[in-house]
Design an enzyme around this catalytic site. Structure first.
Site, mmCIF file in Angstrom:
data_model
loop_
_atom_site.group_PDB
_atom_site.id
_atom_site.type_symbol
_atom_site.label_atom_id
_atom_site.label_comp_id
_atom_site.label_asym_id
_atom_site.label_seq_id
_atom_site.Cartn_x
_atom_site.Cartn_y
_atom_site.Cartn_z
ATOM 1 N NE ARG A 57 48.540 50.589 37.956
ATOM 2 C CZ ARG A 57 47.540 51.458 37.752
ATOM 3 N NH1 ARG A 57 47.799 52.642 37.288
ATOM 4 N NH2 ARG A 57 46.291 51.150 38.042
ATOM 5 C CE LYS A 87 30.346 30.647 24.995
ATOM 6 N NZ LYS A 87 30.880 29.931 23.842
ATOM 7 N NE ARG A 109 45.740 41.708 38.061
ATOM 8 C CZ ARG A 109 46.058 42.971 38.291
ATOM 9 N NH1 ARG A 109 45.133 43.908 38.215
ATOM 10 N NH2 ARG A 109 47.291 43.318 38.587
ATOM 11 C CG HIS A 147 50.548 41.840 41.722
ATOM 12 N ND1 HIS A 147 51.192 41.471 40.548
ATOM 13 C CD2 HIS A 147 49.834 42.960 41.406
ATOM 14 C CE1 HIS A 147 50.875 42.333 39.599
ATOM 15 N NE2 HIS A 147 50.054 43.235 40.086
HETATM 16 N N1 CP Z 1 49.531 47.639 40.440
HETATM 17 C C1 CP Z 1 48.662 46.972 39.654
HETATM 18 O O1 CP Z 1 48.609 45.728 39.683
HETATM 19 O O2 CP Z 1 47.904 47.753 38.833
HETATM 20 P P1 CP Z 1 46.796 47.204 37.825
HETATM 21 O O3 CP Z 1 45.705 46.581 38.665
HETATM 22 O O4 CP Z 1 46.345 48.389 37.042
HETATM 23 O O5 CP Z 1 47.451 46.160 36.967
#
Ligand code: CP
Length: 322
Positions: A57, A87, A109, A147
């Site tokens: 997502r 590496k 991420r 997040h």
């Molecule tokens: N909710 C969420 O972060 O989904 P993904 O890990 O698919 O990005």
């Protein structure tokens, strides 16, 4: 432009502005003329999606948000494997390289808590040289940290479904020890009045002390339980999460808790009328598939909201008003 690292950065005024912008973007997405207008707003801007962990997502909705606004968007297919991290290159060096290629936005991420703050530090150092194109970092999930853009779409969904963000009983359950979406959600919801939290988890996966200390400090009521059935009928929102098997220190724990923290049709039947069931997704068996089509199951609508919210965030970052 300010980096987006944690949900505490957003106050109610900014949230209201973002949600109004997302509403307007949704209106525009509904007509071909509106789509054309959106597609020119961020022409000439560049975004890099640097994902060291799996995502469906967040990565796809950022990619779609950027391209639908006219940005050029590049992503790595698993940066652990297909960037020079394989590496031995450090995150700091990778970020410095992307700054030099003049990306306006880097969406990161990473599996390490605090990685987003480290990356932002590298960018601040680079930007402080007075480069003509400053770069902005968006935290798309850092380990067990936060997040924040997920929390934004979560609140947008609650507002859309329940028509309010005050006076709510919010039950958050599952793997709270490793749940960065839960942490970001609590920080953000705690800004509204009349919020009561109930945290449901096995004792080994309880909500971390820093979040509880934050609630204590702001005198926001909460309680912890190990069993959903004792509170489900009181909830306005049930926010359920996956047991994060890949982050458990003891692999023996997963089979012990997996079935106990599973929501089925009979659980949903105990929810009060109008209450909603949310989940950041992915679901790995902790909600029965029969629940997917039930009206209270808001999790697909929630995921859909990731697109207008991330479009609104990008518009805000570049001072676009609609
Ligand atoms: N909710 C969420 O972060 O989904 P993904 O890990 O698919 O990005």
């Amino acid at each position: 432009m300010r980096h987006i690292l944690m949900s505490q950065q957003f106050d109610i005024e900014r949230l209201t502005r973002l949600f109004t912008l997302a509403d307007r973007i949704n209106e525009l997405r509904n007509t071909p003329e509106g789509e054309t207008r959106l597609s020119k707003l961020l022409a000439g801007k560049k975004m890099f999606l640097l994902f060291y962990e799996e995502s469906t997502r967040t990565r796809t909705s950022f990619w779609t948000a950027g391209t639908d606004l006219g940005m050029r968007v590049v992503w790595t297919e698993d940066a652990r494997k297909f960037s020079s991290a394989a590496k031995g290159e450090t995150l700091e060096h990778t970020i410095r390289i992307l700054c030099g290629y003049r990306y306006d936005v880097i969406v990161l991420r990473h599996s390490e808590t605090g990685a987003a703050a480290r990356a932002a530090g590298v960018i601040d150092n680079y930007n402080s040289r007075g480069e003509i194109k400053p770069t902005m970092l968006v935290n798309a999930g850092d380990g067990e940290g936060q997040h924040p853009t997920q929390a934004l779409l979560d609140l947008y969904t609650i507002r859309q479904e329940l028509h309010r963000l005050d006076d709510l009983v919010i039950v958050i359950g599952g793997d709270l020890a490793h749940g960065r979406t839960c942490r970001s959600l609590v920080y953000l919801m705690a800004k509204f009045s009349g919020i009561r939290f109930v945290f449901i988890s096995p004792p080994e996966l309880a909500m971390r002390g820093d979040i509880l200390a934050h609630l204590d400090e702001h005198t926001i009521p909460y309680r912890t339980e190990i069993d959903l059935s004792v509170v489900i009928s009181a909830a306005d929102v049930v926010y359920w999460t996956r047991i994060q098997r890949e982050r458990l220190p003891d692999p023996e724990l997963y089979p012990k808790v997996r079935d106990r923290y599973r929501i089925g049709e009979t659980d949903v039947a105990s929810m009060k009328p109008g209450a909603i069931l949310m989940h950041p997704l992915p679901i790995a068996g902790e909600i029965a598939k029969e629940v997917d089509e039930m009206p209270c199951a808001a999790y697909f609508r929630q995921a859909d909201n990731g697109l207008p919210i991330r479009m609104a965030l990008l518009c805000e970052a570049f001072g676009v008003t609609l």
